[in-house]
Write an enzyme that holds these catalytic residues in place. Structure first.
Site, PDB file in Angstrom:
ATOM      1  N   HIS A   3       0.535  -1.184  -0.164  1.00 57.34           N
ATOM      2  CA  HIS A   3       0.123   0.048   0.010  1.00 57.34           C
ATOM      3  C   HIS A   3       0.668   1.468   0.153  1.00 57.34           C
ATOM      4  CE1 HIS A   3       0.338  -0.377   4.548  1.00 57.34           C
ATOM      5  NE2 HIS A   3       0.726   1.142   4.309  1.00 57.34           N
ATOM      6  N   ASP A  48       0.473  -7.516   1.212  1.00 57.18           N
ATOM      7  CA  ASP A  48       0.567  -6.213   1.572  1.00 57.18           C
ATOM      8  C   ASP A  48       2.290  -5.943   1.574  1.00 57.18           C
ATOM      9  OD1 ASP A  48       0.625  -3.468   1.496  1.00 57.18           O
ATOM     10  OD2 ASP A  48       0.208  -2.988   4.075  1.00 57.18           O
ATOM     11  N   GLY A  68       3.344   5.957   8.031  1.00 53.61           N
ATOM     12  CA  GLY A  68       4.891   6.318   7.845  1.00 53.61           C
ATOM     13  C   GLY A  68       6.160   5.181   8.097  1.00 53.61           C
ATOM     14  N   ASN A  69       5.102   4.560   9.633  1.00 51.00           N
ATOM     15  CA  ASN A  69       6.090   2.754  10.107  1.00 51.00           C
ATOM     16  C   ASN A  69       5.852   2.346   8.571  1.00 51.00           C
ATOM     17  OD1 ASN A  69       5.586   4.323  12.932  1.00 51.00           O
ATOM     18  ND2 ASN A  69       7.671   3.360  12.913  1.00 51.00           N
ATOM     19  N   SER A  70       4.763   2.091   8.228  1.00 55.09           N
ATOM     20  CA  SER A  70       4.621   1.222   7.552  1.00 55.09           C
ATOM     21  C   SER A  70       5.521   0.892   6.414  1.00 55.09           C
ATOM     22  CB  SER A  70       2.878   1.495   6.420  1.00 55.09           C
ATOM     23  OG  SER A  70       1.917   1.369   6.640  1.00 55.09           O
ATOM     24  N   LEU A  90      -8.227 -24.079  -1.100  1.00 59.80           N
ATOM     25  CA  LEU A  90      -9.197 -25.233  -1.332  1.00 59.80           C
ATOM     26  C   LEU A  90     -10.827 -25.659  -1.762  1.00 59.80           C
ATOM     27  CD1 LEU A  90      -8.524 -26.614   2.543  1.00 59.80           C
ATOM     28  CD2 LEU A  90      -7.615 -27.234   0.162  1.00 59.80           C
ATOM     29  N   GLY A  91     -11.441 -24.078  -1.391  1.00 58.72           N
ATOM     30  CA  GLY A  91     -12.087 -24.261  -2.340  1.00 58.72           C
ATOM     31  C   GLY A  91     -13.699 -24.211  -1.229  1.00 58.72           C
ATOM     32  N   VAL A  92     -12.839 -23.986   0.074  1.00 54.92           N
ATOM     33  CA  VAL A  92     -14.731 -23.926   0.962  1.00 54.92           C
ATOM     34  C   VAL A  92     -14.585 -22.807   1.780  1.00 54.92           C
ATOM     35  CG1 VAL A  92     -13.955 -26.631   1.794  1.00 54.92           C
ATOM     36  CG2 VAL A  92     -12.665 -24.623   2.517  1.00 54.92           C
ATOM     37  N   ILE A  99     -15.647 -20.778   5.386  1.00 54.06           N
ATOM     38  CA  ILE A  99     -14.807 -21.627   6.851  1.00 54.06           C
ATOM     39  C   ILE A  99     -15.224 -20.748   7.896  1.00 54.06           C
ATOM     40  CG2 ILE A  99     -13.453 -23.357   6.429  1.00 54.06           C
ATOM     41  CD1 ILE A  99     -11.295 -21.517   7.512  1.00 54.06           C
TER      42      ILE A  99
END
Length: 478
Positions: free
Chosen positions: A116, A146, A219-221, A276-278, A280
């Site tokens: 970002h 990210d 700014g820490n990102s 996996l296609g679930v 949950i």
């Protein structure tokens, strides 16, 4: 007490305090050596994107500019109005800027930051600790984790680098240190402890975040999180805040997750994750009781996506995944990052609980597809039927079924009265798909199923809310 002893005891107490203070101070960490050695590898990152013109951003003048004797430009105040309002509402296009932090991972100029920080950037500049600046090229970035990988070309020999640590060895309660540029203040150092590990955040299910109480601000990102050995164990990425500022809850991406992203970006230019296609959810105490489990754990399957790896392996809605590839699943949030880091095309075992009985299935992990962009549709009431738990439900029309993506069965909740269903979290507009893992055909079938539930026992409902399935547990009234 003897008056002679009083001064002697007072002096003795003072000596104890003076001796104890340095001892207590000696137990506090000293980060100065760490900062001196690895601080130069931390950088400030500024990015800039091209301006986007906007005609509506500046209000138009509420009056017509007067004309002077030599035309519109000669009127005395026209230049003043144009300076503040522009030409008939035209807004000068300004570039968008972003500020963050990063750190160098190789002497030839590779460095890490957050996605970002450099998202949609046309120009990226990296400022080193000696105030020299280098233009950076975006090698690649991954929005889901990210993480972004940048490359600069060193001008004066090899660049200073950090050492990469092992987040698996990180312990809750140990000291950690962050270096970054909060609010543009370069190379600010803040410290704290590890508050928790493996945190799942909304919309970030593939990252087991490290939670700390290190002061992190805008700014820490993208800056590094160090352990006491001077190793980077995470990338500071997010904060939880009600005000926009630091509130004691900071989250860092584990460095092993980031380095896996780096390896894929360097070799493939993109990141591939297992799938996996679930869909949950967590197993609550009430749901655990309904499944006959002594305590809640595992990932409860709310929906199996068609043609996905789970569907092909025979996984069903209502199954509870207890172990994946030999690792226990304590919370549902444990499963996505483990699946995501599993190599695509690999077959792994999964231990599940179905109808109170354990079994093992083999899952062939596939690549995570692009996220669906479907929007939930609104439904309208049809024929209704009341029941004993405080719900008024209706049959679903063919049009509503098509809008919700349902093949068959289910009833629409039209009204939720005071009662156990309301307490369980059932909402108007939910579609109830099953009761105790038994499919609901229509309103009449739902009423029959609710009518034969044993009083005082916990029942579970599978509902669809918008596009998302959800298991809810309720205790049947006596």
């Amino acid at each position: 007490m003897n008056t002679v002893l009083r001064p002697a005891l007072a002096w003795l107490g003072l000596c104890v305090l003076l001796l104890a203070s340095p001892a207590r101070a000696a137990n506090l960490p000293d980060f100065s050596t760490l900062v001196t050695e690895y601080g130069p590898a931390v950088v400030n990152i500024s990015s800039e994107s091209k301006p986007v013109p906007s005609q509506a951003a500046r209000p138009t003048l509420p009056f017509q500019l007067p004309e002077g004797p030599d035309g519109p430009d000669s009127a005395p105040l026209n230049e003043f109005f144009r300076h503040f309002f522009g030409e008939q509402g035209e807004m000068p296009a300004l570039p968008s800027e972003s500020l963050g932090s990063g750190f160098i991972i190789s002497a030839d100029g590779y460095l890490l930051t957050n996605h970002h920080v450099v998202k949609d950037a046309d120009k990226i500049m990296v400022r080193l600790s000696n105030r020299s600046e280098l233009p950076a090229k975006l090698v690649g970035s991954d929005e889901r984790s990210d993480i972004a990988l940048l490359k600069v070309e060193p001008k004066n020999g090899p660049l200073p680098t950090v050492r990469i640590g092992d987040p698996a060895r990180l312990k809750v309660g140990e000291w950690v240190l962050a270096i970054g540029s909060p609010f543009g203040f370069d190379h600010s150092v803040t410290a704290g402890i590890v508050s928790a590990k493996g945190r799942a955040l909304p919309r970030d299910t593939y990252v087991p975040f490290i939670q700390t109480d290190v002061a992190i601000n805008p700014g820490n990102s993208g800056g590094p999180l160090f352990n006491m050995d001077g190793e980077v164990v995470g990338i500071n990425s997010q904060i939880y805040s009600r005000t926009g500022g630091f509130m004691g809850l900071s989250f860092a991406v584990p460095i092993d997750v980031a380095m896996d992203v780096v390896a894929q970006l360097k070799t493939d230019g993109k990141v591939t994750r297992g799938w996996l296609g679930v869909l949950i959810q967590d197993v609550t105490r009430e749901l655990a009781e309904s499944f006959g489990m002594p305590q809640p754990h595992g990932a409860l399957v709310a929906r199996v996506l068609p043609d996905g790896p789970a569907a092909k392996a025979g996984i069903e809605a209502g199954d509870i995944i207890l172990r994946f590839n030999g690792e226990d699943i304590v919370y549902s949030s444990d499963l996505p990052p483990r699946v995501g880091r599993t190599a695509v095309g690999r077959k792994v075992p999964a231990d599940i609980l179905r109808a109170g009985k354990p079994r093992t299935v083999q899952l062939l992990v596939a690549a995570l597809p692009a996220e669906a962009q479907d929007k939930p549709a609104k439904a309208t009431p049809a024929r209704a039927s009341a029941d004993r738990i405080g719900l008024l439900v209706a049959d679903i029309t063919a049009q509503q079924r098509k809008q919700r993506g349902l093949d068959k069965g289910g009833v629409l909740v039209q009204r939720v009265d005071a009662g156990v269903a309301l307490e369980a979290g059932v909402q108007r507009g939910d579609i109830i798909l099953s009761v105790n893992s038994e499919s609901v055909d229509d309103a009449a079938d739902f009423k029959r199923q609710i009518g034969r539930l044993p009083a005082g026992k916990v029942a579970r409902l599978l509902v669809q809310r918008g596009d998302n399935p959800l298991w809810l547990a309720l205790r049947v009234p006596k």
